[in-house]
Structure formats: C-alpha cells, structure tokens
Design an enzyme around this catalytic site. Structure first.
Site, mmCIF file in Angstrom:
data_model
loop_
_atom_site.group_PDB
_atom_site.id
_atom_site.type_symbol
_atom_site.label_atom_id
_atom_site.label_comp_id
_atom_site.label_asym_id
_atom_site.label_seq_id
_atom_site.Cartn_x
_atom_site.Cartn_y
_atom_site.Cartn_z
ATOM 1 N N LYS A 1 5.248 -17.368 -2.629
ATOM 2 C CA LYS A 1 5.279 -15.997 -3.149
ATOM 3 C C LYS A 1 6.540 -15.802 -3.982
ATOM 4 C CE LYS A 1 3.162 -12.399 -0.535
ATOM 5 N NZ LYS A 1 3.304 -11.476 0.606
HETATM 6 C C1 E4P Z 1 1.200 -8.828 0.735
HETATM 7 O O1 E4P Z 1 1.216 -10.018 0.525
HETATM 8 C C2 E4P Z 1 2.238 -8.102 1.474
HETATM 9 O O2 E4P Z 1 2.690 -8.927 2.534
HETATM 10 C C3 E4P Z 1 1.746 -6.850 2.131
HETATM 11 O O3 E4P Z 1 0.402 -6.604 1.853
HETATM 12 C C4 E4P Z 1 2.663 -5.690 1.994
HETATM 13 O O4 E4P Z 1 2.112 -4.594 2.673
HETATM 14 P P1 E4P Z 1 2.937 -3.293 3.111
HETATM 15 O O5 E4P Z 1 3.059 -2.407 1.933
HETATM 16 O O6 E4P Z 1 2.107 -2.686 4.192
HETATM 17 O O7 E4P Z 1 4.274 -3.788 3.603
#
Ligand code: E4P
Length: 216
Positions: free
Chosen positions: A84
């Site tokens: 990521k």
């Molecule tokens: C995606 O890869 C993220 O880990 C995640 O969906 C973030 O979600 P949040 O806004 O609930 O922290």
C-alpha cells in the site's frame, strides 16, 4: 466482485476465510496498532491463514526512496503481498518503479476520481477510494467510486478499484451495483451482510413445525 477483509485481526480473518467469501486482506497502520503485538509475528500468523490471496501491507515512508525500500522488504514476505502506497507524488514515483519489478501496489488514501486516474496511469495494481471518510465530511463517497469506475472503463485501465472505508451493508450494495472490482469490508459488515431477521424467523418456524411431525 471480490471481497477483501479490512482488518489485521487473525481471528476475524480466519472466521471470514472459513466462510468462503474472502478474496484477500487489507491492513493499515491503524488496524495493525489495534492488535497490540509485534508486526512480524502478526503478519506471519495472517500469512499462515491466507496463503494464496492478496494481503495489503502499508509503507510508512514519505519519500519515494523510502517507500521503494520498504516495499521491496515487505514483498519478501511472500508473493501475495501487495504494498500500500499513499496517493502522493512521491507515492506515484514509487509505484512507477515497483510495478516493473513485479511488486503489486495498492494506492491508498484516494479521495477523488482524478487522484485515482493518476494512480491508474502510474500502473498501480489496485486503487483504494475511501468512501466512508468522504461521507464523514458530507461528500457522497460512492459518487467518487462511480466516476472512477467510468474513467477506468473509458480507457481500459487495468487497475482494480477497491472500495475502502466501508461502514455498512448499503455501501457494499452500492459498490456492487456500480460494478467496483473489490470491496474491502470490516468483519462487522461481513456479519451484517449475512444476517436477515426473516432468515432467523424462518429457521425458528421450520424447527418448531418439525417438532410437530411424527417421526415414524
Ligand atoms: C483500506 O484499505 C483502509 O484500510 C480502510 O478501508 C480505511 O477505513 P476507515 O476509514 O474505516 O479507517
């Protein structure tokens, strides 16, 4: 449509995987920190559960050189590791270097269709728009997903759209209707998708009626 599970909790990952509905895992530094344990042993455990499906792990560096170094190290963990990378100009530079090396990337923290377009042009394997966080600031996150899917279809980009920051089953329904490639779901949302009160009532009635049937 693929479902990833958005958690670093091995118990949740195992339960969802055993249900047979999971096509991958996404984590982030916040989810990792919630587990209160060493990173290496946590990832080892997750990789033992999910051996052949993509697992996204996030870099922390802000400069492309740092991101590239971290990404190369993370990708050593296994062939199914997806790195990521935050949606910044440094992140785009990193994606451009990593993709030809065969390292899969997930461009994260995407909040606009034009950011997604840039990530796709850089060649990112996945692009992750965060819809719940947009909803939180009174912008309809799903409209961004709709626009991203249209743009990717217009030009035949191969990057897959991961609808991220999902908060409830309606987000999943809308993502599916739009035709997004992937939705990454918190375990709670997977449980909510399974449940329907009429299913529970139906089972209860069938069992009660079966009691009235003479067994011989
Ligand atoms: C995606 O890869 C993220 O880990 C995640 O969906 C973030 O979600 P949040 O806004 O609930 O922290």
């Amino acid at each position: 449509m693929k479902f990833f599970i958005d958690t670093a909790n091995p118990g949740e990952i195992r339960k969802a995987y055993e249900m047979g509905v999971i096509d991958g895992v996404t984590t982030n530094p916040t989810l990792i920190s919630k587990e209160n344990r060493g990173f290496d042993s946590l990832i080892k455990e997750i990789c033992e559960i999910i051996q052949d499906l993509p697992i996204s792990l996030e870099v922390l560096g802000l400069k492309s050189e740092e991101m590239i170094r971290e990404a190369r190290n993370l990708s050593e963990i296994g062939e199914n590791i997806v790195v990521k990378i935050p949606m910044t100009s440094e992140g785009l530079k990193a994606v451009k270097v990593l993709i030809p090396e065969g390292i899969k990337t997930n461009t994260t923290l995407v909040f606009s269709p034009t950011q997604a377009l840039l990530a796709a042009k850089a060649g990112s394997t996945y692009v992750s728009p965060f819809i719940g966080r947009l909803d939180d600031i009174s912008q309809t996150g799903m409209e961004v997903v709709e626009q991203i899917v249209t743009i990717f279809n217009n030009y035949g980009f191969e990057s897959e759209v991961i609808v991220s920051s999902i908060r409830h089953p309606i987000h999943v329904l809308e993502a599916a209707l739009i035709g997004a490639d992937v939705a990454t779901l918190p375990f709670k949302v997977i449980e909510q998708l399974v449940k329907h009160p009429l299913t529970d009532i139906g089972i209860e009635r069938f069992l009660a009626d079966w009691e009235k049937v003479p067994k011989k």
